[in-house]
Design an enzyme around this catalytic site. Structure first.
Site, PDB file in Angstrom:
ATOM      1  N   THR A  99       0.824  -1.208   0.000  1.00  0.00           N
ATOM      2  CA  THR A  99       0.000   0.000   0.000  1.00  0.00           C
ATOM      3  C   THR A  99       0.858   1.259   0.000  1.00  0.00           C
ATOM      4  O   THR A  99       0.569   2.230  -0.692  1.00  0.00           O
ATOM      5  CB  THR A  99      -0.935   0.011   1.225  1.00  0.00           C
ATOM      6  N   LEU A 148      -9.029  -0.904   8.647  1.00  0.00           N
ATOM      7  CA  LEU A 148      -8.397  -1.749   9.658  1.00  0.00           C
ATOM      8  C   LEU A 148      -8.988  -1.528  11.039  1.00  0.00           C
ATOM      9  O   LEU A 148      -9.299  -2.485  11.759  1.00  0.00           O
ATOM     10  CB  LEU A 148      -6.896  -1.475   9.693  1.00  0.00           C
ATOM     11  N   ALA A 157       0.452  -0.489  13.590  1.00  0.00           N
ATOM     12  CA  ALA A 157       0.403   0.561  12.562  1.00  0.00           C
ATOM     13  C   ALA A 157       1.816   0.825  12.059  1.00  0.00           C
ATOM     14  O   ALA A 157       2.306   0.131  11.172  1.00  0.00           O
ATOM     15  CB  ALA A 157      -0.245   1.817  13.131  1.00  0.00           C
ATOM     16  N   ARG A 158       2.494   1.814  12.630  1.00  0.00           N
ATOM     17  CA  ARG A 158       3.868   2.139  12.272  1.00  0.00           C
ATOM     18  C   ARG A 158       4.640   2.489  13.539  1.00  0.00           C
ATOM     19  O   ARG A 158       4.100   3.060  14.478  1.00  0.00           O
ATOM     20  CB  ARG A 158       3.919   3.320  11.292  1.00  0.00           C
ATOM     21  N   ASP A 170       4.013  -4.669  16.525  1.00  0.00           N
ATOM     22  CA  ASP A 170       4.433  -5.407  15.337  1.00  0.00           C
ATOM     23  C   ASP A 170       5.389  -4.574  14.500  1.00  0.00           C
ATOM     24  O   ASP A 170       5.834  -5.016  13.449  1.00  0.00           O
ATOM     25  CB  ASP A 170       3.198  -5.776  14.505  1.00  0.00           C
ATOM     26  N   GLU A 189      13.162  -0.484  10.339  1.00  0.00           N
ATOM     27  CA  GLU A 189      12.994  -1.908  10.051  1.00  0.00           C
ATOM     28  C   GLU A 189      13.771  -2.313   8.797  1.00  0.00           C
ATOM     29  O   GLU A 189      13.696  -1.597   7.795  1.00  0.00           O
ATOM     30  CB  GLU A 189      11.503  -2.232   9.853  1.00  0.00           C
ATOM     31  N   HIS A 231       6.973  -7.207  12.194  1.00  0.00           N
ATOM     32  CA  HIS A 231       6.176  -6.627  11.105  1.00  0.00           C
ATOM     33  C   HIS A 231       5.558  -7.739  10.251  1.00  0.00           C
ATOM     34  O   HIS A 231       5.569  -7.686   9.013  1.00  0.00           O
ATOM     35  CB  HIS A 231       7.016  -5.705  10.223  1.00  0.00           C
ATOM     36  N   ALA A 277       2.308  -8.927  10.864  1.00  0.00           N
ATOM     37  CA  ALA A 277       0.843  -8.968  11.005  1.00  0.00           C
ATOM     38  C   ALA A 277       0.148  -9.134   9.662  1.00  0.00           C
ATOM     39  O   ALA A 277      -0.873  -9.813   9.555  1.00  0.00           O
ATOM     40  CB  ALA A 277       0.352  -7.706  11.701  1.00  0.00           C
TER      41      ALA A 277
END
Length: 317
Positions: free
Chosen positions: A75, A159, A233-234, A258, A263, A284, A286
């Protein structure tokens, strides 16, 4: 059309069906990963580029006048210079909504792990503590029910709404945060007011200048000592130093994330510290169900076919 996928291994772990993708191109080159130095040589003679995280900046795009379409297998679009693509007439399409069920499920999984002290009990059994117990069970760690608890959701798009639906099935009460500097929405609660009311706080908003460090020392101090924080989320939305301090000081009961601010965390991270109590970190992952990743492949095929018909879908530029 000739195409290249620059980093397919970020999507496929030899568990996806790529046959449909291969069939829609006259030639498709698949690369597990691509270094910045190899990007230009791999895309200079193709019509379509597929990328997940490999960067396509203005300097590279300017050297690819033949490029017609960029398909992002995610996305987020920050790895592509959209303005330069637009200037060259390159259509850019992303994938959307593919991981809603997976991320919502992961969010509830993290909540349940924290609520039941699952990892602590699992570790206790593996360490032989149940075998040594004087009674039939272990009740060494706190367990709480989701039923009757209040869940605060920050970010109520697709979400956030999916998480709310699952949480309601567990009997939770839902409060939706009114984000700062956003148009007011009826029924939402100002974030500063919501923080003190929730038993669980779950983040599902994008990372922007306005949401960076949205949850920091001041916000964590407003939460109940019995409350839990979930971040799928972030990483930058939560101030990591403040979270670490809140967990060590037991200002909140626990947290699960997550995501991290960088990252992969190749240079380490404040939260990668085993001394921090009641913190769960997942890598990360999820979004990464087989079902969700296969939907990405399907959406990229859909995006290509729509482009060929002159009616692009999921276009971001």
């Amino acid at each position: 059309m000739q195409a290249v996928f620059l980093d397919y291994q970020s999507l496929d772990q030899n568990d996806l069906d790529f046959s449909g993708l291969s069939q829609v191109f006259s030639h498709l080159a698949l690369f597990a990963s691509t270094t910045p130095e190899d990007v230009l040589s791999r895309i200079q003679n193709v019509d379509v580029v597929m990328t997940n995280k490999v960067k396509l900046d203005a300097a590279v795009l300017k050297q690819c006048p033949q490029l017609k379409l960029i398909l992002i297998s995610a996305t987020g679009t920050n790895n592509v210079d959209l303005a330069q693509a637009r200037a060259q007439g390159i259509v850019v399409c992303n994938c959307q909504g593919y991981g809603t069920a997976a991320v919502a499920q992961h969010t509830l999984m993290l909540m349940l792990n924290l609520a039941t002290s699952f990892l602590k009990y699992d570790r206790a059994v593996r360490d032989g503590k149940w075998q040594q117990a004087q009674q039939f069970c272990l009740l060494d760690f706190p367990i709480c029910e989701l039923s009757g608890k209040t869940l605060g959701i920050v970010g109520f798009g697709e979400l956030g709404q999916a998480v709310a639906k699952l949480a309601e099935a567990f009997g939770m009460k839902i409060l939706v945060a009114q984000l700062p500097n956003r148009p007011e929405v009826q029924g939402r609660v100002a974030l500063n007011e919501l923080l003190a009311q929730v038993d669980f706080l779950s983040l599902h908003c994008p990372l922007t200048d306005e949401t960076r460090d949205l949850i920091a020392e001041a916000e964590l101090s407003k939460m109940k000592p019995s409350a839990f924080l979930i971040n799928c989320a972030r990483g930058g939305i939560v101030n990591e130093a403040a979270l670490k301090a809140a967990l060590i000081n037991k200002s909140i009961a626990g947290a699960a994330t997550d995501v991290l601010s960088v990252e992969p965390p190749v240079a380490g991270n404040l939260l990668l510290d085993n001394s921090i109590p009641n913190l769960i970190i997942t890598p990360h992952s999820a979004w990464g169900s087989v079902d969700a990743r296969q939907r990405i492949v399907t959406q990229m095929i859909e995006n290509l076919l729509a482009y060929q018909q002159g009616q692009p879908i999921r276009q971001v530029n």
